[in-house]
Design a protein around this motif. Structure first.
Motif, PDB file in Angstrom:
ATOM      1  N   GLY A  75      32.985  35.947  35.271  1.00  0.00           N
ATOM      2  CA  GLY A  75      32.771  34.561  35.667  1.00  0.00           C
ATOM      3  C   GLY A  75      33.679  33.603  34.921  1.00  0.00           C
ATOM      4  O   GLY A  75      34.267  32.696  35.512  1.00  0.00           O
ATOM      5  N   THR A  76      33.811  33.796  33.619  1.00  0.00           N
ATOM      6  CA  THR A  76      34.668  32.936  32.811  1.00  0.00           C
ATOM      7  C   THR A  76      36.106  33.005  33.284  1.00  0.00           C
ATOM      8  O   THR A  76      36.783  31.982  33.436  1.00  0.00           O
ATOM      9  CB  THR A  76      34.576  33.324  31.324  1.00  0.00           C
ATOM     10  N   MET A  77      36.585  34.200  33.555  1.00  0.00           N
ATOM     11  CA  MET A  77      37.987  34.358  33.955  1.00  0.00           C
ATOM     12  C   MET A  77      38.238  33.816  35.365  1.00  0.00           C
ATOM     13  O   MET A  77      39.204  33.086  35.587  1.00  0.00           O
ATOM     14  CB  MET A  77      38.410  35.809  33.822  1.00  0.00           C
ATOM     15  N   VAL A  78      37.389  34.144  36.303  1.00  0.00           N
ATOM     16  CA  VAL A  78      37.615  33.689  37.687  1.00  0.00           C
ATOM     17  C   VAL A  78      37.461  32.178  37.787  1.00  0.00           C
ATOM     18  O   VAL A  78      38.276  31.510  38.418  1.00  0.00           O
ATOM     19  CB  VAL A  78      36.668  34.415  38.663  1.00  0.00           C
ATOM     20  N   GLU A  79      36.425  31.618  37.155  1.00  0.00           N
ATOM     21  CA  GLU A  79      36.194  30.182  37.235  1.00  0.00           C
ATOM     22  C   GLU A  79      37.325  29.367  36.594  1.00  0.00           C
ATOM     23  O   GLU A  79      37.553  28.226  36.952  1.00  0.00           O
ATOM     24  CB  GLU A  79      34.875  29.826  36.548  1.00  0.00           C
ATOM     25  N   ASN A  80      38.032  29.957  35.642  1.00  0.00           N
ATOM     26  CA  ASN A  80      39.065  29.209  34.929  1.00  0.00           C
ATOM     27  C   ASN A  80      40.470  29.645  35.295  1.00  0.00           C
ATOM     28  O   ASN A  80      41.441  29.131  34.718  1.00  0.00           O
ATOM     29  CB  ASN A  80      38.838  29.345  33.430  1.00  0.00           C
ATOM     30  N   CYS A  81      40.625  30.524  36.240  1.00  0.00           N
ATOM     31  CA  CYS A  81      41.946  31.050  36.580  1.00  0.00           C
ATOM     32  C   CYS A  81      42.902  29.956  37.019  1.00  0.00           C
ATOM     33  O   CYS A  81      44.067  29.955  36.638  1.00  0.00           O
ATOM     34  CB  CYS A  81      41.799  32.095  37.676  1.00  0.00           C
ATOM     35  N   ARG A  82      42.426  28.979  37.797  1.00  0.00           N
ATOM     36  CA  ARG A  82      43.321  27.922  38.301  1.00  0.00           C
ATOM     37  C   ARG A  82      43.899  27.069  37.180  1.00  0.00           C
ATOM     38  O   ARG A  82      44.948  26.470  37.349  1.00  0.00           O
ATOM     39  CB  ARG A  82      42.600  27.036  39.311  1.00  0.00           C
ATOM     40  N   LYS A  83      43.238  27.028  36.035  1.00  0.00           N
ATOM     41  CA  LYS A  83      43.752  26.259  34.908  1.00  0.00           C
ATOM     42  C   LYS A  83      45.021  26.892  34.333  1.00  0.00           C
ATOM     43  O   LYS A  83      45.849  26.200  33.754  1.00  0.00           O
ATOM     44  CB  LYS A  83      42.713  26.187  33.779  1.00  0.00           C
TER      45      LYS A  83
END
Length: 86
Positions: A75-83
């Protein structure tokens, strides 16, 4: 997989109502938007190092069952990937 294909098909259909449907950029953006609205995210197969570092710094500490750890990390990686991925 059928849900993704249907989401893409509907997004393209809604994107451009011109006779020749020539605005491929508009169609592509509609697909990406449609996938995100349906709860999907487009991410690279290999995460960039900066995203890995971010996830390491932001996953919860303490004792977690392996399944909870994996869910939190994913969740942490997917939710923040666009950053971190342009």
């Amino acid at each position: 997989m059928a849900q993704i294909v249907d989401t893409i098909a509907q997004a393209i259909k809604r994107a451009d109502k011109t006779f020749f449907n020539e605005n491929y950029t508009k169609q592509a953006q509609a697909v990406v938007d449609g996938l995100r609205k349906a709860g999907f995210e487009i991410v690279p197969v290999k995460p960039p190092e900066v995203l890995v570092e971010y996830a390491v710094e932001n996953i919860p500490f303490g004792r977690l069952r392996p399944s909870e750890l994996i869910r939190a990390l994913y969740g942490t990686m997917v939710e923040n990937c666009r950053k971190f991925v342009s």
